[in-house]
Design a protein around this motif. Structure first.
Motif, short mmCIF file in Angstrom:
data_model
loop_
_atom_site.label_atom_id
_atom_site.label_comp_id
_atom_site.label_asym_id
_atom_site.label_seq_id
_atom_site.Cartn_x
_atom_site.Cartn_y
_atom_site.Cartn_z
N ILE A 51 -2.95 -1.09 -11.36
CA ILE A 51 -2.06 -1.63 -10.33
C ILE A 51 -2.95 -2.04 -9.16
CG2 ILE A 51 -0.07 -1.25 -8.85
CD1 ILE A 51 0.83 0.96 -10.68
N PHE A 52 -2.91 -3.32 -8.85
CA PHE A 52 -3.84 -3.93 -7.89
C PHE A 52 -3.04 -4.57 -6.77
CE2 PHE A 52 -6.67 -7.10 -6.19
CZ PHE A 52 -7.97 -6.69 -6.45
N ILE A 70 -5.35 5.42 -15.55
CA ILE A 70 -4.66 4.55 -14.58
C ILE A 70 -5.58 4.30 -13.39
CG2 ILE A 70 -2.70 4.35 -13.00
CD1 ILE A 70 -1.16 6.22 -14.93
N LEU A 71 -5.74 3.02 -13.03
CA LEU A 71 -6.51 2.64 -11.85
C LEU A 71 -5.56 2.05 -10.81
CD1 LEU A 71 -9.79 0.76 -12.96
CD2 LEU A 71 -9.63 2.94 -11.75
N LEU A 72 -5.59 2.61 -9.61
CA LEU A 72 -4.79 2.12 -8.49
C LEU A 72 -5.75 1.54 -7.47
CD1 LEU A 72 -2.44 5.24 -8.17
CD2 LEU A 72 -2.07 3.17 -9.52
N MET A 73 -5.60 0.24 -7.18
CA MET A 73 -6.60 -0.47 -6.37
C MET A 73 -5.92 -1.14 -5.19
SD MET A 73 -8.94 -2.02 -9.50
CE MET A 73 -10.43 -2.00 -8.52
N ASP A 74 -6.31 -0.72 -3.98
CA ASP A 74 -5.65 -1.17 -2.76
C ASP A 74 -6.50 -2.23 -2.05
OD1 ASP A 74 -4.05 -1.47 -0.58
OD2 ASP A 74 -4.26 0.57 0.17
N GLU A 75 -6.30 -3.50 -2.41
CA GLU A 75 -7.04 -4.63 -1.83
C GLU A 75 -8.53 -4.33 -1.73
OE1 GLU A 75 -5.12 -7.33 1.03
OE2 GLU A 75 -3.84 -5.62 1.54
N PRO A 76 -9.16 -3.94 -2.84
CA PRO A 76 -10.56 -3.49 -2.76
C PRO A 76 -11.55 -4.60 -2.45
CG PRO A 76 -9.87 -3.67 -5.05
CD PRO A 76 -8.64 -3.88 -4.21
N PHE A 77 -11.15 -5.87 -2.63
CA PHE A 77 -12.10 -6.96 -2.41
C PHE A 77 -11.75 -7.78 -1.17
CE2 PHE A 77 -11.86 -7.00 -7.32
CZ PHE A 77 -12.63 -5.85 -7.38
N SER A 121 0.83 -1.21 0.00
CA SER A 121 0.00 0.00 0.00
C SER A 121 0.86 1.26 0.00
CB SER A 121 -0.94 0.01 1.22
OG SER A 121 -1.87 -1.05 1.14
N THR A 122 2.00 1.20 0.66
CA THR A 122 2.92 2.35 0.65
C THR A 122 3.39 2.62 -0.77
OG1 THR A 122 3.66 1.86 2.90
CG2 THR A 122 5.10 3.24 1.56
N LEU A 123 3.74 1.58 -1.50
CA LEU A 123 4.16 1.75 -2.90
C LEU A 123 3.02 2.31 -3.75
CD1 LEU A 123 6.11 1.43 -5.24
CD2 LEU A 123 5.58 -1.03 -5.29
N LEU A 124 1.82 1.80 -3.53
CA LEU A 124 0.66 2.33 -4.26
C LEU A 124 0.44 3.81 -3.95
CD1 LEU A 124 -1.49 0.82 -6.16
CD2 LEU A 124 -3.07 1.25 -4.29
N PRO A 156 -1.42 13.88 -6.02
CA PRO A 156 -2.51 13.20 -6.73
C PRO A 156 -2.84 13.91 -8.04
CG PRO A 156 -3.05 13.53 -4.41
CD PRO A 156 -1.82 14.34 -4.68
N GLY A 157 -3.36 13.15 -9.00
CA GLY A 157 -3.74 13.72 -10.29
C GLY A 157 -4.94 13.02 -10.88
N PRO A 158 -5.67 13.68 -11.77
CA PRO A 158 -6.89 13.10 -12.33
C PRO A 158 -6.63 11.89 -13.22
CG PRO A 158 -6.33 15.15 -13.46
CD PRO A 158 -5.42 15.05 -12.29
N GLU A 159 -5.40 11.71 -13.67
CA GLU A 159 -5.09 10.56 -14.52
C GLU A 159 -4.92 9.28 -13.70
OE1 GLU A 159 -1.16 11.86 -13.00
OE2 GLU A 159 -2.99 12.87 -13.69
N ARG A 160 -4.95 9.40 -12.37
CA ARG A 160 -4.79 8.25 -11.48
C ARG A 160 -6.00 8.15 -10.55
NH1 ARG A 160 -0.10 10.66 -8.87
NH2 ARG A 160 -0.58 12.36 -10.32
N GLY A 161 -6.89 7.19 -10.85
CA GLY A 161 -8.04 6.96 -10.00
C GLY A 161 -7.71 5.92 -8.96
N VAL A 162 -8.14 6.13 -7.72
CA VAL A 162 -7.79 5.24 -6.61
C VAL A 162 -9.05 4.60 -6.03
CG1 VAL A 162 -6.61 5.04 -4.40
CG2 VAL A 162 -5.82 6.74 -6.08
N VAL A 163 -9.02 3.28 -5.90
CA VAL A 163 -10.08 2.52 -5.24
C VAL A 163 -9.48 1.94 -3.96
CG1 VAL A 163 -11.77 0.67 -5.43
CG2 VAL A 163 -11.13 1.98 -7.46
N PHE A 164 -10.06 2.28 -2.83
CA PHE A 164 -9.47 1.94 -1.53
C PHE A 164 -10.00 0.60 -1.01
CE2 PHE A 164 -9.32 6.56 -1.91
CZ PHE A 164 -8.01 6.83 -1.57
N GLN A 165 -9.42 0.17 0.12
CA GLN A 165 -9.82 -1.11 0.71
C GLN A 165 -11.29 -1.09 1.13
OE1 GLN A 165 -7.20 -2.41 3.84
NE2 GLN A 165 -5.37 -1.84 2.72
#
Length: 262
Positions: free
Chosen positions: A192-193, A158-165, A50-53, A77-86
């Motif tokens: 990146i998941f 770009i989608l950045l997903m931090d253990e969303p499931f 998660s730190t790397l993400l 943060p930037g609009p080209e990188r969407g983040v989905v959290f845990q």
């Protein structure tokens, strides 16, 4: 060309009043992720995934090294990188439709355009019949779908997903994994998941980066040679089982080595 590059990244968190020693979370992390690739960061809890993400998302700055997106240093943060959290990142006082509309409205989109887009993305994640419901009226899996729709409507490449499931039951988790695979096949975003689940990584990814116990380093990267499109039945393939065993042994050996050193 890679559109995400991490070179020699280190993250050291300073000590606190309770624990005076600084914590080295990441050490000399290097990776290159090309456009439209689906990557999983795989490793044990606490290894710095998660730190790397968060470095790539721009929520953290590296103590050393650099993080680039399209050859430009990440400066926040930037609009080209969407983040989905845990956990589902939604406003509990807004309906599903209002939650999904929040980003486009903030960017000044017209009411008619927003309404059309909201219906489109709610339909894509299977929530259109629930557009007027509040998040508290949804199941955990449905709330995560809502969170995903909130990100997708902004169309980040770009989608950045931090253990969303991670918090979902097994059946809902499979449904969400297959939904994500379907969305990726249509849109081909760079993903990146983060996961600690080997089966999840092999089901989803083109490439798996294996991370060590803390301080997090890249132990190996493994290209997944399984044909797409995929669904959960790919776990029956011999290639899947062989890769699962190989990744398990890498993670086990690293954990055992770390325990002996400690």
């Amino acid at each position: 060309m890679p559109n995400i590059t991490v070179r020699g990244a280190e993250v050291k968190f300073p000590g606190t009043k309770k624990h005076s020693e600084p914590v080295l979370a990441l050490s000399d992390v290097n990776l290159s992720i090309p456009d439209q690739q689906f990557v999983c960061l795989l490793g044990p809890s606490g290894c710095g995934k998660s730190t790397l993400l968060n470095l790539i998302a721009g929520f953290l700055e590296p103590t050393d090294g650099e993080v680039l997106v399209d050859d430009e240093p990440v400066a926040g943060p930037g609009p080209e990188r969407g983040v989905v959290f845990q956990s589902a990142n939604v406003f509990p006082w807004l309906t599903c439709a209002q939650n999904v509309a929040f980003g486009p409205k903030l960017r000044g989109k017209s009411k008619a355009e927003v309404a059309e887009q909201v219906d489109h993305y709610l339909e894509r994640v299977g929530l259109l019949p629930f557009k007027d419901r509040l998040p508290m009226e949804l199941s955990g899996g449905m709330r995560q779908r809502l969170s995903l729709a909130r990100v997708l409507i902004n169309d980040p490449p770009i989608l950045l997903m931090d253990e969303p499931f991670g918090a979902l039951d097994a059946q809902t988790r499979i449904i969400m994994q297959e939904l994500l695979l379907e969305l990726w096949e249509r849109d081909r975003k760079t993903v990146i998941f983060v996961t600690h689940d080997i089966d999840e990584a092999l089901l989803l990814a083109d490439r798996v980066y294996v991370m060590s116990t803390r301080p997090g380093r890249i132990l190996d990267h493994v290209d997944v040679p399984l044909a797409r499109p995929r669904n959960y039945q790919v776990s029956n393939d011999k290639a899947f089982r062989d890769l699962r065993q190989s990744l398990f042994e890498q993670l086990h050996d690293d954990a055992a080595h770390s325990a002996n050193v400690a």
